[in-house]
Design a protein around this motif. Structure first.
Motif, mmCIF file in Angstrom:
data_model
loop_
_atom_site.group_PDB
_atom_site.id
_atom_site.type_symbol
_atom_site.label_atom_id
_atom_site.label_comp_id
_atom_site.label_asym_id
_atom_site.label_seq_id
_atom_site.Cartn_x
_atom_site.Cartn_y
_atom_site.Cartn_z
ATOM 1 N N UNK A 244 0.827 -1.208 0.000
ATOM 2 C CA UNK A 244 0.000 0.000 0.000
ATOM 3 C C UNK A 244 0.860 1.255 0.000
ATOM 4 N N UNK A 245 1.905 1.289 0.825
ATOM 5 C CA UNK A 245 2.768 2.472 0.889
ATOM 6 C C UNK A 245 3.451 2.731 -0.452
ATOM 7 N N UNK A 250 3.941 5.779 -5.583
ATOM 8 C CA UNK A 250 4.031 5.785 -7.037
ATOM 9 C C UNK A 250 2.835 6.487 -7.673
ATOM 10 N N UNK A 251 1.663 6.306 -7.069
ATOM 11 C CA UNK A 251 0.470 7.000 -7.575
ATOM 12 C C UNK A 251 0.625 8.500 -7.421
ATOM 13 N N UNK A 253 3.381 10.220 -7.257
ATOM 14 C CA UNK A 253 4.402 10.718 -8.174
ATOM 15 C C UNK A 253 3.833 10.857 -9.579
ATOM 16 N N UNK A 254 3.031 9.908 -9.986
ATOM 17 C CA UNK A 254 2.453 9.968 -11.332
ATOM 18 C C UNK A 254 1.486 11.131 -11.460
ATOM 19 N N UNK A 255 0.700 11.389 -10.419
ATOM 20 C CA UNK A 255 -0.252 12.500 -10.456
ATOM 21 C C UNK A 255 0.480 13.830 -10.481
ATOM 22 N N UNK A 256 1.530 13.961 -9.665
ATOM 23 C CA UNK A 256 2.229 15.238 -9.582
ATOM 24 C C UNK A 256 2.978 15.561 -10.875
ATOM 25 N N UNK A 262 6.020 6.783 -15.114
ATOM 26 C CA UNK A 262 6.897 6.846 -13.945
ATOM 27 C C UNK A 262 6.564 5.770 -12.926
ATOM 28 N N UNK A 263 5.380 5.160 -13.038
ATOM 29 C CA UNK A 263 5.019 4.102 -12.105
ATOM 30 C C UNK A 263 5.659 2.803 -12.568
ATOM 31 N N UNK A 264 6.548 2.239 -11.795
ATOM 32 C CA UNK A 264 7.243 1.030 -12.223
ATOM 33 C C UNK A 264 6.361 -0.201 -12.166
#
Length: 326
Positions: A244-245, A250-251, A253-256, A262-264
């Motif tokens: 979850x963390x 990653x979520x 980071x992708x939104x920003x 960018x989500x591995x």
């Protein structure tokens, strides 16, 4: 016509709910008022302390929370079986942590005075305790105990009277694991999305910050409902904490950065297990509150819920099928 609260909260369908409370007009729950220059940041501490204290007294667990500038987001789990297992003394002690109770209930909690009560008085105490037991597992009583307290404190500080919140809180029933985890990620990423914080661990007065700080010590915060890798049960959330963390990180980071690449692939494990498309997940966690009305989950979950309550119209079925599948 607004839907009655008793139709929105059905523990037979789900014990998980997303609750949102918003301030009226220009009222500031927290943050800095750009018009007057007054800072209300200290009120975040009010909300968090009251929220955690209520969860300790009520049979309601906190899955996620975020205290924003003019509203709060909560994901709560109502544990009715836990409340039913309490003794009369347990119920009264918990009730007295938040409310005054009555002279009789306070006397019953005093070992020296309890033996002096008559049978009639003992019967009155037991009836009161059963009423309190019901309220301690009631979502509306939990939110009322939170919002009324904050409103009184804010009005006292502002030296004014009148309504502080828009009205009764908004609630969304989270019918399955997909809806639950997507909503939790949406709540945990609210400060990042609004620009209050740049990373989850810097998001003050949020559940995600509490979880990260505890995880660094190899623990989970006692005040929050814990995660577990096993199936969803009454005492744990339905995945491993590390999964979850990582997913939240990653979520976010992708939104920003608006870079979905960018989500591995390492974060796909949980998404694939939930059978959620990556693009759909990002859309859910950017605006979960606005994708559904009072019920949130897969189309099959919505249909099953509507069958049990005798309703035919399923609001949000299009988004449920598009974002979470059948």
């Amino acid at each position: 016509m607004p839907t009655a609260r008793k139709q929105l909260v059905s523990l037979q369908d789900t014990p998980f709910y997303h609750c949102v409370s918003r301030c009226v007009r220009r009222s500031f729950l927290c943050g800095v008022d750009t018009y007057t220059g007054i800072s209300y940041e200290h009120r975040r501490d009010w909300v968090e302390k009251r929220l955690l204290a209520l969860s300790d007294a009520f049979s309601i667990d906190i899955c996620a929370f975020a205290v924003m500038t003019n509203h709060t987001h909560l994901v709560l789990h109502v544990d009715a079986p836990k409340a039913n297992a309490w003794s009369t003394l347990d119920v009264l002690h918990r009730w007295h942590r938040v409310f005054a109770g009555t002279d009789l209930t306070r006397s019953y909690c005093d070992d020296d005075q309890r033996d002096n009560l008559t049978q009639v008085e003992l019967n009155q105490v037991k009836r009161k305790a059963e009423l309190y037991r019901t309220r301690l597992a009631d979502l509306s009583w939990f939110m009322r105990s939170l919002n009324e307290y904050i409103a009184r404190e804010a009005n006292k500080e502002d030296e004014c009277t009148g309504r502080f919140w828009e009205g009764r809180f908004k609630s969304q029933a989270l019918l399955d694991e997909q809806a639950l985890l997507a909503c939790m990620a949406y709540v945990d990423l609210n400060p990042v999305r609004s620009g209050i914080a740049t990373t989850p661990e810097q998001s003050d007065y949020t559940s995600i910050q509490m979880r990260i700080r505890a995880a660094l010590q190899g623990k989970q915060p006692q005040q929050l409902k814990p995660f577990d890798a096993n199936e969803l049960g009454p005492h744990t959330l339905p995945c491993h904490l590390n999964d979850y963390l990582e997913l939240v990180e990653f979520t976010g980071r992708a939104i920003r950065n608006d870079k979905r690449a960018a989500i591995p692939a390492s974060s796909d494990t949980l998404l694939q297990r939930l059978d959620i498309d990556l693009d759909s997940w990002l859309e859910l966690t950017e605006g979960f509150e606005y994708q559904f009305c009072h019920l949130a989950g897969r189309l099959q979950s919505l249909q099953h819920c509507r069958q049990t309550d005798g309703m035919h119209r399923i609001r949000g079925s299009g988004n449920a099928k598009r974002l979470l599948g059948t």
